[in-house]
Each structure stands twice: as C-alpha cells, then as structure tokens.
Design a protein around this motif. Structure first.
Motif, short mmCIF file in Angstrom:
data_model
loop_
_atom_site.label_atom_id
_atom_site.label_comp_id
_atom_site.label_asym_id
_atom_site.label_seq_id
_atom_site.Cartn_x
_atom_site.Cartn_y
_atom_site.Cartn_z
N LYS A 170 0.84 -1.21 0.00
CA LYS A 170 0.00 0.00 0.00
C LYS A 170 0.87 1.26 0.00
N LYS A 210 2.45 1.58 -3.41
CA LYS A 210 1.41 2.01 -4.37
C LYS A 210 1.13 3.50 -4.25
N ASP A 211 1.08 4.00 -3.02
CA ASP A 211 0.83 5.43 -2.81
C ASP A 211 2.00 6.27 -3.32
N LYS A 242 1.79 6.52 -6.87
CA LYS A 242 0.51 7.10 -7.28
C LYS A 242 -0.27 6.14 -8.17
N ASN A 291 -3.33 3.53 -8.89
CA ASN A 291 -4.73 3.35 -8.53
C ASN A 291 -5.03 1.85 -8.45
N SER A 324 -6.78 -1.32 -6.10
CA SER A 324 -7.71 -1.64 -5.01
C SER A 324 -7.05 -2.58 -4.01
N SER A 370 -3.98 5.41 -18.06
CA SER A 370 -4.08 6.52 -17.12
C SER A 370 -5.50 6.61 -16.56
N ASN A 371 -5.59 6.87 -15.26
CA ASN A 371 -6.86 7.02 -14.55
C ASN A 371 -7.67 5.72 -14.46
N GLU A 372 -7.09 4.61 -14.86
CA GLU A 372 -7.78 3.32 -14.75
C GLU A 372 -7.40 2.64 -13.45
N GLU A 373 -8.38 2.03 -12.80
CA GLU A 373 -8.13 1.37 -11.52
C GLU A 373 -7.80 -0.11 -11.73
N ASN A 383 -8.54 -3.17 -10.32
CA ASN A 383 -9.41 -3.86 -9.37
C ASN A 383 -9.14 -5.36 -9.42
#
Length: 550
Positions: free
Chosen positions: A191, A194-195, A198, A200, A202, A233-236, A238
C-alpha cells in the motif's frame, strides 16, 4: 544501484535495517552484536527467494564499514563507504555470484586476495550469493580461512538451499533463517509503495498479489510493477483486472462449483468450469486452487480470515463455513485424494482440459456412491462405518473402494460375460471359509492372489458369499477386481467384497511372525538355552524349526 530505476524491486530495495520488513528479531540481533563488538567471522543468511538475503548482506556490510558508526549509520546523506557499497563499487566489499564461480581455483584466488588488509574501510567483506553452488573442493579450501580469518576479514553467505551446504561450513557461521513475510505486513508495505507510485490499485487486487507472491517481497513488487504498467491513465486496478493479468479467477466461482458438485448438478458444474477455462486459467492452476479450497472446507472451523492468506474475502469465508457444516470429513478426504491423483494425471494426458472435466464428474459420482449400494456396501454397513470415528484408515478405505473398483466397472462386466461362457461345463468349488479360499488359490495356481490374501489382508468376516476385510498399504490396487472375478469363476456365484473400518484378524504372515517370536521366547526360557549362553555368551537363538518334533 540506480535509485531512480523504474523497477520497483530495485527502486525500493531497503538500504538500512529500519527499512526492512518482517525480520525484526534478526536485525536486532545483528545490530546488538555490532554494538557490542562481537561480530562473527561469517554470517549465513538462508530463506526462500525474494525475502532480503542479499539485501541484508549489503546492509550488514554498510553497518560494519559506515564512517559514522552503527549508532549513526547513514540514511539519506551517505558517507563514501555506504555510497560505494550501495552502488556495488567498494574496493573492500566484494560481491561474488557462486553460481558462476564454483571451482576451487576461484576460492583460492579469493583467499589469496584476503591476505591484504582493507584499503579504506574497517573490514574487508566477501559477500557470496547462492553459496550452495560452490563445489565440495571449493568448500574444503574455504574451511581454514573461514574458521580463523584475519581480524579485518568477514564473510557473508546467502543461500536458498541450506541443506546443500556442508555442515562443516554451517558450523563456522552465525546462521540466520529469514522468514516469509506475513500477509498483513506485506499488504501494508505494498500500500505504501502504491501510494508513492501514485498507482490506482484496489485493496482486493493487492491482496491477490500478496497471495501469489507467497511471502516474497521481490515477487510482490514485480507483480505490482507489472500490474501498474498494464494500466491506462486514470484506470483502476481492481480484482477482476488483476485476475486477468495474473491468470487467476474469482474464488466465488470455485465455491459455487464445489457446492454444485455436492448437489450432483453435472451440467451446471461443467458449464461453470468451461467459463473458468475460457478466462485463460490453466488446468494445473485450477486444480491447485481446488486443492486449496478442499483444505479450507475441511479446516474452516480452525481458521480465521487472515490465515487464508487473502485467498478468501469475508463473504466467501462465511459461505464456506456454512456449506462445510453439511459435509462429512470423509467426503472431503476423498476429494483431496482424488484431486492429488488428478494433478499427477495432468502430466500424462494430451488435453488437460478434458481431464479436469472428467475429474469433476468423477467427484459427483464418488459423492453419490456413499449413499447407494453400488460398492456392494449395504446401508447398515455404511452407518456402522460412519459411526466408528476411531479408525484412521477411512481415507484408504474410501479411496480403494472407489478408485480401484469404479474405474473398471464396464471392463469388469465385459470380462464376466466372457467368463460365464467359459465356465458352463466346469465343476464349481465350494468355498465356505477363508482357509478353503487359500487352498483353492493353491489348487488353481493363483499365487499372486494367495500372496495378497496371506500378507496384506486382515479378515473381519467370511460368510454367505460375502467377505469383509481390512488391509494394509501394500495391497494391490486390482485385488478386489481380481478376487471377485476368480470367486465367480470358481463358484459360479457372485460374491460381495467390502472393506471394513474394523482391524480384523492378523494376516497369515503376521500370525506366523508372532508364532515364531512366541516359540523363540519360550525356547529362551529353557535350561538348555541358558546352559548354552553360559558357555557361549555371544550366541543367540534366531530360528526354531517347528516342523520337526522330538
């Protein structure tokens, strides 16, 4: 090392003990030994791949040679020694890959080089990675120097195969076994990474990465790196996307499939499996996940959600717990054995997908056998078997009844029809006791069958064309089929052979052994034996010929 590397496993490689995760006890021990100036001649780090063996070796080298000392070891602004060790360019800290330098000549060169003291550091340090790859002669050449090195010389070994290192080498080192990283600790670490990146991602996707990595930090970071690179880009990222990337599937599908197997819903079971297969899941991955699920169903009451290594979520955990309350342990043990056997079969079949489908169908068929007469076991017998929980042979009993009998049903019927034609004009034998059965085997020259009856069978009951037995692990897998056919051939009557949870009488072979021991013990109590022992103390009585009578 390039600290700006885009490869996460290198970019976030720990540089100090404080940055290590999961090895608290080991780091505290090493730090204390350095503070107290009780540094061993050699360190030996062992453990699975990717948990920090080489990383710890480099940190130890920096801790020993840091210009600021262990109390104020460099963290950000590195001293000359720490910076050079970090970049693998320090003249006094030599890293060696034992896989490429395995010979005795390489070790002799190393020993010769160790004669000279350090140039700019306090210690000259040799870090030997995968040290188990050294040859036997190389290890022998290293022994003397390893036991009594100069004060300025330290060895640091790292290996994944501790058993391949001679004990004479291990005994000269201070050994540290690095443990797998706990799932919760590795999840929190991912985690943070990942942060920082940056990304995204889950929590469920991270949990899947933790599960696949099996406690290896390097594997986990490599998987995270791969996942982040596959995202737009901007895709999570999951759970569904992660499962597709790593070739895993939703465990809820497997739980639904398992439940349908118990209900005997053949069409639905095959349909769900085909959907899983279409997702790109390899048969071996599926069968291993199925094994894992059988384990959870069997032991769910003794587990918690964390101990499943994030294989299950809260809903799946609760569902398994609910379903498992209605499944007998014997059924799950049967499933486990047949799944293991199917895993072996996958290596010899050309179309593994078809083998898995047949495996699932067999599970439903075997499940149904526990409640009918197909195995020639009546309902009262099944009830008595289920109530007797003390017998440890239930697993072998069920496996033998099913796998060794069911697979050959069609073939057996065909053979029986042929036999019926051949024996019309033959005389039938009357077999009313176990001993009569042995005599008929001798008469008919069925030596192999007689051997199995005498050595590997324990008789429980013999009556009315029905034989009830228990057996040991050496019993031939075709014994029941062979005995059934021969009994029908000899008597013209169909016999019922069942396996019992009771131990039954001793086998003929065991009875003979016990009789021999009894005779020896009796003979050793006689005055004649005592007289012989007095004159010949080293003598021993090893056999008595009971066939001769005085």
């Amino acid at each position: 090392m390039n600290r700006n590397s885009k490869i996460l496993a290198l970019k976030y490689r720990p540089q100090t003990f404080n940055q290590l995760i999961g090895q608290k006890v080991i780091t505290e021990t090493i730090i204390n030994s350095i503070k107290l100036n009780k540094v061993p001649n050699a360190y030996l780090f062992t453990g699975i791949r990717g948990i920090g063996k080489t990383t710890v070796a480099r940190i130890v080298a920096k801790s020993l040679n840091c210009l600021n000392g262990i109390e104020n070891i460099c963290k950000d602004n590195l001293c000359d020694n720490c910076d050079a060790i970090t970049n693998s360019s320090h003249i006094d800290v030599l890293e060696i890959d034992a896989a490429s330098k395995t010979g005795v000549d390489d070790v002799r060169d190393l020993i010769e080089f160790s004669r000279y003291g350090p140039t700019s550091a306090k210690y000259k340090i040799f870090i030997i990675d995968e040290v188990h790859m050294l040859s036997k002669q190389a290890f022998n050449a290293l022994l003397k120097t390893l036991e009594e090195p100069p004060e300025y010389l330290k060895f640091i070994f790292a290996t994944t195969e501790i058993k391949k290192i001679p004990i004479t080498v291990v005994s000269r080192c201070q050994r540290f076994d690095l443990s797998r990283i706990k799932s919760i600790e590795l999840l929190e670490y991912l985690k943070k990474i990942k942060d920082k990146e940056k990304g995204n991602v889950s929590d469920d996707a991270l949990k899947l990465i933790v599960k696949i990595s099996e406690g290896s930090v390097r594997d986990a970071l490599s998987l995270l790196d791969r996942a982040l690179l596959s995202l737009e880009s901007n895709e999570e990222l999951n759970l569904n996307v992660a499962q597709k990337i790593f070739g895993y599937f939703d465990k809820s599908q497997l739980i639904d499939l398992f439940e349908l197997i118990l209900k005997g819903e053949e069409n639905k079971v095959v349909e769900i499996y085909r959907k899983i297969y279409d997702q790109g899941v390899e048969p071996k991955v599926f069968i291993n996940d199925f094994l894992e699920l059988v384990y959870y169903f069997k032991n769910i009451n003794s587990l918690n959600l964390e101990s499943t290594n994030f294989s299950l979520n809260d809903e799946e955990f609760s569902k398994i717990k609910k379903i498992s309350s209605n499944i007998e342990s014997e059924t799950l043990l049967l499933f486990w054995q047949l799944t293991l056997r199917t895993l072996e079969e996958l290596d010899i079949v050309s179309d593994q997908n078809l083998s898995i489908e047949m495996f699932l169908i067999r599970l439903m068929y075997l499940k149904s056998l526990k409640i009918n007469d197909y195995l020639s076991v009546d309902k009262d017998k099944i009830k008595s078997l289920e109530n007797n929980k003390e017998d440890e042979n239930i697993e072998n009993e069920i496996k033998s009844e099913t796998i060794n009998q069911i697979k050959n049903v069609a073939q057996e019927k065909k053979v029986k029809l042929e036999i019926e034609k051949e024996i019309k004009n033959e005389d039938k034998s009357s077999i009313n006791t176990f001993n009569q059965l042995l005599d008929v085997c001798t008469k008919k020259k069925e030596i192999k069958l007689k051997y199995e009856l005498e050595n590997n069978v324990n008789l429980v009951r013999f009556e009315n064309n029905r034989i009830e037995i228990s057996f040991n692990d050496n019993l031939d897998k075709n014994f029941v089929k062979d005995l059934s056919l021969k009994l029908f051939e000899w008597t013209g009557v169909r016999w019922i052979i069942t396996f019992s949870k009771l131990k039954g009488d001793l086998s003929i072979k065991d009875k003979e052994k016990n009789k021999k021991v009894e005779l020896l013990n009796k003979a050793k109590k006689t005055q004649l034996y005592k007289s012989v022992i007095e004159k010949f103390p080293d003598a021993d009585l090893i056999e008595i010929d009971s066939s001769k009578k005085n």
